[in-house]
Design a protein around this motif. Structure first.
Motif, short mmCIF file in Angstrom:
data_model
loop_
_atom_site.label_atom_id
_atom_site.label_comp_id
_atom_site.label_asym_id
_atom_site.label_seq_id
_atom_site.Cartn_x
_atom_site.Cartn_y
_atom_site.Cartn_z
N ASP A 80 -3.39 -9.72 -3.59
CA ASP A 80 -2.69 -8.10 -3.76
C ASP A 80 -3.33 -7.92 -5.42
N LYS A 93 1.93 7.73 1.61
CA LYS A 93 1.56 6.35 0.97
C LYS A 93 2.76 5.40 0.49
N ASP A 104 0.57 0.97 -3.07
CA ASP A 104 -0.80 1.40 -2.59
C ASP A 104 -1.69 2.00 -3.65
#
Length: 152
Positions: A60, A124, A128
């Motif tokens: 990530d 969202k 993100d």
């Protein structure tokens, strides 16, 4: 506000002496100091301390920083410093974390918000948007709206 600690303190805080970069808290320094910190580059050691505050994987983080997971592993292995753009992104995410913790009253509440779908953000998850400078700016604006009770 959080104060960053020296290497003799807990592992969840920054692990290098503050004098090495000339700051105590990223939120308390001026813009020129932040530019200087970014230009010198955030070491992997500093990044590692900051990254442990979040429930994100190293992949990530690699995605947020626009580098490969392999490159991030090499930075760790060699205790390498990040370049200016990556360092700026790390600083922005840390500042977002501190702001979120202040707005939500705890890191746990902020992290729940960060991982939850948000109608105000087009359904969202806030996390993100961490790969973009514009996304981080949008999240900072959203935290300000939340702080002032403007929820949508």
């Amino acid at each position: 506000m959080k104060k960053y600690k020296t290497s003799e303190t807990s592992s969840s805080s920054v692990q290098e002496p503050s004098t090495s970069y000339g700051y105590q808290n990223f939120d308390d320094v001026g813009i020129f100091s932040l530019i200087d910190i970014a230009q010198k580059g955030i070491s992997f050691k500093i990044f590692d301390g900051l990254s442990k505050k979040f429930p994100f994987s190293m992949q990530d983080w690699a995605d947020f920083l626009h580098i490969s997971g392999k490159t991030l592993s090499r930075y760790q292995k060699e205790d390498k410093s990040f370049d200016v753009l990556q360092s700026e992104k790390i600083l922005q995410i840390e500042m977002l974390y501190n702001r979120g913790e202040d707005v939500f009253g705890s890191s746990d509440n902020f992290l729940i918000w960060l991982q939850s779908e948000n109608i105000a953000l087009g359904k969202k998850k806030p996390q993100d948007l961490l790969g973009s400078v514009f996304g981080i700016s949008l999240l900072m604006d959203e935290l300000t709206r939340i702080e002032h009770g403007v929820l949508a």
